[in-house]
Scaffold this motif. Sequence first.
Motif, PDB file in Angstrom:
ATOM      1  N   MET A   3      44.778  36.193  41.773  1.00 31.73           N
ATOM      2  CA  MET A   3      46.133  35.679  41.768  1.00 31.73           C
ATOM      3  C   MET A   3      46.565  35.444  40.323  1.00 31.73           C
ATOM      4  N   PRO A   4      47.780  35.869  39.953  1.00 32.64           N
ATOM      5  CA  PRO A   4      48.254  35.673  38.574  1.00 32.64           C
ATOM      6  C   PRO A   4      48.371  34.193  38.211  1.00 32.64           C
TER       7      PRO A   4
ATOM      8  N   ASN B  63      48.033  36.374  31.820  1.00 32.85           N
ATOM      9  CA  ASN B  63      47.748  37.427  32.798  1.00 32.85           C
ATOM     10  C   ASN B  63      47.159  38.705  32.194  1.00 32.85           C
TER      11      ASN B  63
ATOM     12  N   ARG C  63      44.559  41.246  30.876  1.00 33.99           N
ATOM     13  CA  ARG C  63      43.137  41.475  31.112  1.00 33.99           C
ATOM     14  C   ARG C  63      42.727  42.763  30.397  1.00 33.99           C
TER      15      ARG C  63
ATOM     16  N   PRO D 123      44.775  51.248  39.470  1.00 36.96           N
ATOM     17  CA  PRO D 123      45.082  50.034  40.238  1.00 36.96           C
ATOM     18  C   PRO D 123      43.825  49.389  40.818  1.00 36.96           C
ATOM     19  N   LYS D 124      43.603  48.144  40.476  1.00 44.10           N
ATOM     20  CA  LYS D 124      42.550  47.324  41.062  1.00 44.10           C
ATOM     21  C   LYS D 124      42.727  45.909  40.550  1.00 44.10           C
ATOM     22  N   GLU D 125      42.147  44.958  41.237  1.00 49.47           N
ATOM     23  CA  GLU D 125      42.265  43.565  40.809  1.00 49.47           C
ATOM     24  C   GLU D 125      41.336  43.324  39.626  1.00 49.47           C
ATOM     25  N   ARG D 126      41.853  42.650  38.627  1.00 51.89           N
ATOM     26  CA  ARG D 126      41.066  42.274  37.455  1.00 51.89           C
ATOM     27  C   ARG D 126      41.150  40.758  37.305  1.00 51.89           C
ATOM     28  N   THR D 127      40.003  40.123  37.247  1.00 48.78           N
ATOM     29  CA  THR D 127      39.978  38.667  37.135  1.00 48.78           C
ATOM     30  C   THR D 127      39.165  38.273  35.908  1.00 48.78           C
TER      31      THR D 127
END
Length: 180
Positions: free
Chosen positions: A1-2, A15, A17, A155-159
């Motif tokens: 989540m941003p 935000n 990354r 595209p993919k989630e980066r945390t």
Amino acid sequence: MPVTGESKVIDTILNRRSVREFTDRPVSKDEINTILNAGRWAPSGLNNQPWRFIVVREKGTIMQLSECTHYTKVVAGAPLLIAVYLNTENSYSHTKDVQAIGAAIQNMLLACCELGLGAVWLGEILKQNEKVNSILECSSKLELMAVLAIGEPVPKERTSTRKALSELVFEDRYGQKWDK
């Protein structure tokens, strides 16, 4: 989540990354100019602007540079590299100039994020600086500081996580913990 800050700039900082996987979409000349302009507007001591940038888009050169680092796949997969140099001829204080170049790099990373591009700051490649300089045929007056790999992110989630401020900040003197 941003993460949400108090402004668009803060949101971009919080935000951003590191991105190490890119699509094949080329980075446009306008996007490159925006990134470079963000870098050149960084602060520098005496406004000496000690940075120099080499833009690399040619696939053969990118492949050669990918052999100069353990991060071969990251470099080889990037449609754009920007090699960031310190112009030693324009240097007045090596430490302050290196700090200024760090600010220029951060500005460029934030510009990439704002443009919807992904980027990663590669420092390990400095171990092969002579080979990089030879490939890029740059002046001996330029000292390699980093290479940025840039492109449209896969595209993919980066945390990411960060330490709590209480672990990093002290009030008045070392040892007195910062309390929110």
